[in-house]
Design a protein around this motif. Structure first.
Motif, PDB file in Angstrom:
ATOM      1  N   VAL A 221      17.921  -2.601  10.521  1.00 55.51           N
ATOM      2  CA  VAL A 221      16.252  -3.101  10.310  1.00 55.51           C
ATOM      3  C   VAL A 221      16.214  -4.529  11.073  1.00 55.51           C
ATOM      4  CG1 VAL A 221      14.267  -3.613   9.068  1.00 55.51           C
ATOM      5  CG2 VAL A 221      15.827  -1.450   8.592  1.00 55.51           C
ATOM      6  N   ASP A 222      15.487  -4.548  12.137  1.00 55.28           N
ATOM      7  CA  ASP A 222      15.491  -5.982  12.930  1.00 55.28           C
ATOM      8  C   ASP A 222      13.963  -6.130  12.801  1.00 55.28           C
ATOM      9  OD1 ASP A 222      15.908  -7.963  14.570  1.00 55.28           O
ATOM     10  OD2 ASP A 222      16.226  -7.009  16.276  1.00 55.28           O
ATOM     11  N   GLY A 223      13.865  -7.491  12.513  1.00 57.55           N
ATOM     12  CA  GLY A 223      12.480  -8.413  12.394  1.00 57.55           C
ATOM     13  C   GLY A 223      12.248  -8.964  13.630  1.00 57.55           C
ATOM     14  N   GLY A 224      13.139  -9.107  14.563  1.00 55.59           N
ATOM     15  CA  GLY A 224      12.809  -9.744  15.872  1.00 55.59           C
ATOM     16  C   GLY A 224      12.523 -11.377  15.481  1.00 55.59           C
ATOM     17  N   THR A 225      11.424 -11.871  15.998  1.00 55.64           N
ATOM     18  CA  THR A 225      10.858 -13.376  15.714  1.00 55.64           C
ATOM     19  C   THR A 225      10.052 -13.214  14.818  1.00 55.64           C
ATOM     20  OG1 THR A 225       9.606 -13.267  17.670  1.00 55.64           O
ATOM     21  CG2 THR A 225      11.822 -14.016  18.166  1.00 55.64           C
ATOM     22  N   SER A 226       9.152 -12.202  14.507  1.00 56.44           N
ATOM     23  CA  SER A 226       7.893 -12.430  13.836  1.00 56.44           C
ATOM     24  C   SER A 226       7.667 -11.365  12.677  1.00 56.44           C
ATOM     25  CB  SER A 226       6.624 -12.230  14.684  1.00 56.44           C
ATOM     26  OG  SER A 226       6.841 -10.969  15.468  1.00 56.44           O
ATOM     27  N   GLY A 227       8.637 -10.324  12.476  1.00 60.12           N
ATOM     28  CA  GLY A 227       8.590  -9.087  11.679  1.00 60.12           C
ATOM     29  C   GLY A 227       8.495  -9.260  10.120  1.00 60.12           C
ATOM     30  N   THR A 228       7.439  -9.091   9.731  1.00 63.31           N
ATOM     31  CA  THR A 228       7.218  -9.609   8.320  1.00 63.31           C
ATOM     32  C   THR A 228       6.838  -8.277   7.199  1.00 63.31           C
ATOM     33  OG1 THR A 228       6.250 -11.651   9.083  1.00 63.31           O
ATOM     34  CG2 THR A 228       5.531 -11.077   6.746  1.00 63.31           C
ATOM     35  N   VAL A 229       7.191  -8.394   6.141  1.00 62.49           N
ATOM     36  CA  VAL A 229       6.800  -7.345   5.048  1.00 62.49           C
ATOM     37  C   VAL A 229       6.151  -8.270   4.016  1.00 62.49           C
ATOM     38  CG1 VAL A 229       7.686  -5.819   3.322  1.00 62.49           C
ATOM     39  CG2 VAL A 229       8.945  -5.964   5.547  1.00 62.49           C
ATOM     40  N   GLU A 230       4.806  -7.879   4.043  1.00 65.08           N
ATOM     41  CA  GLU A 230       3.889  -8.628   3.088  1.00 65.08           C
ATOM     42  C   GLU A 230       3.491  -7.619   1.794  1.00 65.08           C
ATOM     43  OE1 GLU A 230       1.966 -10.666   1.052  1.00 65.08           O
ATOM     44  OE2 GLU A 230       2.154 -11.771   2.804  1.00 65.08           O
ATOM     45  N   GLY A 231       3.818  -8.071   0.415  1.00 70.82           N
ATOM     46  CA  GLY A 231       3.620  -7.192  -0.390  1.00 70.82           C
ATOM     47  C   GLY A 231       2.298  -7.226  -1.158  1.00 70.82           C
ATOM     48  N   ASN A 232       1.628  -8.363  -0.707  1.00 74.76           N
ATOM     49  CA  ASN A 232       0.192  -8.666  -1.482  1.00 74.76           C
ATOM     50  C   ASN A 232       0.432  -8.780  -2.945  1.00 74.76           C
ATOM     51  OD1 ASN A 232      -1.307  -9.025   0.951  1.00 74.76           O
ATOM     52  ND2 ASN A 232      -0.998  -6.732   1.423  1.00 74.76           N
ATOM     53  N   GLY A 233       1.264  -9.408  -3.594  1.00 72.20           N
ATOM     54  CA  GLY A 233       1.586  -9.055  -4.811  1.00 72.20           C
ATOM     55  C   GLY A 233       0.701  -9.644  -6.000  1.00 72.20           C
ATOM     56  N   GLU A 234      -0.306 -10.585  -5.489  1.00 74.61           N
ATOM     57  CA  GLU A 234      -1.112 -11.102  -6.629  1.00 74.61           C
ATOM     58  C   GLU A 234      -1.644  -9.950  -7.557  1.00 74.61           C
ATOM     59  OE1 GLU A 234      -2.656 -14.009  -8.914  1.00 74.61           O
ATOM     60  OE2 GLU A 234      -1.415 -14.244  -7.192  1.00 74.61           O
ATOM     61  N   THR A 235      -2.030  -8.880  -6.912  1.00 78.72           N
ATOM     62  CA  THR A 235      -2.623  -7.933  -7.786  1.00 78.72           C
ATOM     63  C   THR A 235      -1.987  -7.722  -8.862  1.00 78.72           C
ATOM     64  OG1 THR A 235      -4.173  -7.015  -5.844  1.00 78.72           O
ATOM     65  CG2 THR A 235      -3.492  -5.402  -7.724  1.00 78.72           C
ATOM     66  N   TRP A 236      -0.829  -7.590  -8.608  1.00 84.98           N
ATOM     67  CA  TRP A 236       0.291  -7.000  -9.767  1.00 84.98           C
ATOM     68  C   TRP A 236       0.688  -8.159 -10.678  1.00 84.98           C
ATOM     69  CZ3 TRP A 236      -0.001  -4.658  -5.233  1.00 84.98           C
ATOM     70  CH2 TRP A 236      -0.103  -3.150  -5.349  1.00 84.98           C
ATOM     71  N   TRP A 237       0.957  -9.412 -10.236  1.00 83.90           N
ATOM     72  CA  TRP A 237       1.222 -10.427 -10.994  1.00 83.90           C
ATOM     73  C   TRP A 237       0.204 -10.928 -12.111  1.00 83.90           C
ATOM     74  CZ3 TRP A 237       1.994 -13.775  -5.787  1.00 83.90           C
ATOM     75  CH2 TRP A 237       3.103 -13.344  -5.292  1.00 83.90           C
ATOM     76  N   GLN A 238      -0.946 -10.826 -11.530  1.00 82.43           N
ATOM     77  CA  GLN A 238      -2.151 -11.104 -12.512  1.00 82.43           C
ATOM     78  C   GLN A 238      -2.282 -10.184 -13.881  1.00 82.43           C
ATOM     79  OE1 GLN A 238      -5.740 -11.152 -10.189  1.00 82.43           O
ATOM     80  NE2 GLN A 238      -5.891  -9.110 -10.146  1.00 82.43           N
ATOM     81  N   ASN A 239      -1.639  -8.845 -13.674  1.00 85.31           N
ATOM     82  CA  ASN A 239      -1.254  -8.043 -14.703  1.00 85.31           C
ATOM     83  C   ASN A 239      -0.008  -8.107 -15.460  1.00 85.31           C
ATOM     84  OD1 ASN A 239      -3.944  -6.533 -14.942  1.00 85.31           O
ATOM     85  ND2 ASN A 239      -3.527  -6.302 -12.673  1.00 85.31           N
ATOM     86  N   SER A 240       0.789  -8.991 -15.272  1.00 83.34           N
ATOM     87  CA  SER A 240       2.110  -9.109 -15.861  1.00 83.34           C
ATOM     88  C   SER A 240       1.759  -9.882 -17.158  1.00 83.34           C
ATOM     89  CB  SER A 240       3.074  -9.915 -14.968  1.00 83.34           C
ATOM     90  OG  SER A 240       4.075 -10.123 -15.359  1.00 83.34           O
ATOM     91  N   CYS A 241       2.754  -9.209 -18.026  1.00 83.72           N
ATOM     92  CA  CYS A 241       2.836 -10.068 -19.450  1.00 83.72           C
ATOM     93  C   CYS A 241       3.540 -11.285 -19.281  1.00 83.72           C
ATOM     94  CB  CYS A 241       3.683  -9.294 -20.427  1.00 83.72           C
ATOM     95  SG  CYS A 241       5.471  -8.900 -19.962  1.00 83.72           S
ATOM     96  N   LYS A 242       4.240 -11.723 -18.163  1.00 82.01           N
ATOM     97  CA  LYS A 242       4.971 -12.934 -17.795  1.00 82.01           C
ATOM     98  C   LYS A 242       3.630 -14.154 -17.414  1.00 82.01           C
ATOM     99  CE  LYS A 242       9.463 -11.504 -17.402  1.00 82.01           C
ATOM    100  NZ  LYS A 242      10.676 -11.497 -16.686  1.00 82.01           N
ATOM    101  N   ARG A 243       2.700 -13.640 -16.944  1.00 85.07           N
ATOM    102  CA  ARG A 243       1.324 -14.527 -16.391  1.00 85.07           C
ATOM    103  C   ARG A 243       0.640 -14.617 -17.724  1.00 85.07           C
ATOM    104  NH1 ARG A 243      -0.522 -14.940 -11.254  1.00 85.07           N
ATOM    105  NH2 ARG A 243       1.272 -15.583  -9.967  1.00 85.07           N
ATOM    106  N   SER A 244       0.430 -13.378 -18.527  1.00 84.94           N
ATOM    107  CA  SER A 244      -0.621 -13.446 -19.619  1.00 84.94           C
ATOM    108  C   SER A 244      -0.048 -12.479 -20.837  1.00 84.94           C
ATOM    109  CB  SER A 244      -1.952 -12.830 -19.228  1.00 84.94           C
ATOM    110  OG  SER A 244      -3.002 -12.626 -20.217  1.00 84.94           O
ATOM    111  N   ASN A 245      -0.022 -13.277 -22.246  1.00 81.57           N
ATOM    112  CA  ASN A 245       0.404 -12.664 -23.147  1.00 81.57           C
ATOM    113  C   ASN A 245      -0.525 -11.488 -23.436  1.00 81.57           C
ATOM    114  OD1 ASN A 245       2.393 -14.561 -23.603  1.00 81.57           O
ATOM    115  ND2 ASN A 245       1.074 -15.876 -24.821  1.00 81.57           N
ATOM    116  N   ALA A 246      -1.707 -11.290 -23.085  1.00 82.28           N
ATOM    117  CA  ALA A 246      -2.598 -10.234 -23.226  1.00 82.28           C
ATOM    118  C   ALA A 246      -2.152  -8.956 -22.668  1.00 82.28           C
ATOM    119  CB  ALA A 246      -4.046 -10.421 -22.966  1.00 82.28           C
TER     120      ALA A 246
END
Length: 434
Positions: free
Chosen positions: A160-185
């Protein structure tokens, strides 16, 4: 040119025959190491895998690589259209072709993907050229497997080669905001996908790739052998939960080199079943440092051996080089070397914790994963806390064979509990047994 190719193929065939003859001979007469009384299984496996890799290379070297582009199968690359099926169809074509094949993801485009599993075995020797951006869908309903986004499963001799610009973008904010490590609720039972998983693959190469903002773990390498990862850049915010940079489990013969990782969790985590792991020229921070473990979770048996970290720079991390095990586990973490490491403003520069617990309740238990034969050599830097060295080892299974050799960490003390420690050269601070 054709004559040169024939000569090269002939030479490689001769080399293959010689290696095969040596393999057969050595496997009969030289499989026992008399110096320590054990089978030389690792060296035999390595020779066998080298021969397999050479066979693959010879098959692919007879003609130039063919190119299969995801664009030819309808991928739009506009960042809005779902390109998942186009990728699946392009993969099927590339995987079923003969010889060397480049699966091309064109640059300067963004491809929106749902969860996708790209499976082998393949007829071809595949190079996946990720020159554009792969962008994760932010809809939870788009993930058939809630724990995976992009998975390569059972693909041998994969690059797997990313060359000079290849990027894997997970857009993780949607999941992070639902994590118990971000919010006790929030519930801690909710799962988030690993961005990029390599599973059950031999002779794997991952180069020049950028992975960022994973939903959870960024790159996971599971049940693989003969792996090289180099020139990868892995990034996520310092408060992103469980976003380990590179996670290694049940994998042998792996090298990670010339890489930069800054995340909200371990830069590199090494789990049970991993052997012969080498890490070179790593830049780490922010994050939780380089971790072996956690091992022995839920009274499980764990084995990690042959880990060498040689050349690393850690800055502003919660830990430096860490071994962490739960009480109640069994097995060993052994033959480990951390050397030539520079730390700056690290909270726990050197730490072994055999009482590790990340659950709401942990009870004291007698058994433990045995930690032994660990060398810390030429490690310098500064601590951001009042502790520079912590060996919190098990009362029933004390740490054995710990060596501190030319260690100089300023700004913190050392505490060594139930640990057999030898100092070599100048060591600062020195252990205080408790």
């Amino acid at each position: 040119m054709a004559r040169c190719c024939k000569l090269l193929t002939g030479f490689l065939l001769w080399a293959l025959l010689m290696l095969s003859w040596c393999e057969a001979s050595r496997s009969r007469v030289d499989i026992y190491d008399h110096s320590n009384g054990r089978l030389k299984s690792d060296s035999i496996i390595k020779r066998r895998d080298d021969i397999t890799h050479l066979k693959s290379f010879m098959r692919a070297s007879s003609r130039p690589p063919a190119t299969v582009s995801v664009s030819d199968f309808g991928a739009r690359g506009d960042g809005k259209t779902d390109d998942t099926q186009a990728f699946v169809n392009a993969w099927k074509k590339a995987c079923s072709s003969n010889g060397a094949v480049n699966l091309l993801v064109p640059k300067e485009k963004t491809y929106l993907l749902k969860s996708i599993r790209l499976t082998g075995p393949c007829k071809s020797i595949l190079t996946v050229q990720i020159f554009g951006t792969l962008s994760a869908s932010q809809k939870r309903s788009d993930y058939k497997d809630p724990s995976k986004w992009i998975t390569f499963d059972g693909v041998n001799s994969l690059s797997v080669d990313g060359g000079t610009s290849g990027t894997v973008e997970g857009n993780g904010e949607t999941w992070w905001q639902n994590s118990c490590k971000r919010s006790n609720a929030k519930s801690c039972s909710s799962k988030a996908p690993t961005a990029l998983t390599f599973y059950n693959s031999n002779n794997l190469r991952v180069n020049n790739l950028r992975v960022r903002n994973a939903q959870q773990i960024q790159i996971s390498i599971e049940k693989c052998s003969n792996v090289q990862v180099s020139n990868v850049v892995v990034t996520a915010p310092a408060d992103s939960p469980n976003t380990d940079g590179i996670h290694i489990t049940n994998t042998r013969n792996i090298q990670v080199s010339k890489s930069i990782i800054g995340t909200g969790d371990d830069c590199i985590s090494i789990e049970s079943g991993s052997q012969n792991v080498r890490i070179n020229d790593l830049t780490c921070g922010p994050g939780h440092g380089i971790s072996i473990g956690s091992l022995g979770d839920d009274n499980s048996k764990a084995f990690v051996s042959g880990v060498i970290v040689d050349g690393a720079r850690l800055s502003g991390t919660d830990n430096g080089v860490r071994i962490k095990t739960y009480q109640g586990g069994s097995g060993t973490a052994s033959n480990i070397v951390f050397q030539n490491i520079q730390m700056e403003n690290v909270k726990n520069p050197i730490i072994i914790d055999q009482d590790y617990c990340d659950k709401s309740k942990c009870t004291e238990q007698k058994s433990a994963v045995q930690v032994k034969n660990v060398v810390y050599r030429n490690i310098r830097g500064t601590s951001a806390s009042d502790m520079a060295i912590t060996f919190n080892c098990s009362k029933n299974y004390p740490c054995q064979g710990l060596v501190l050799d030319k260690v100089n960490i300023k700004g913190g003390e050392a505490s060594c509990s139930n640990a057999n420690v030898m100092d070599k050269g100048a060591v600062l601070p020195q252990c205080k047994s408790t």
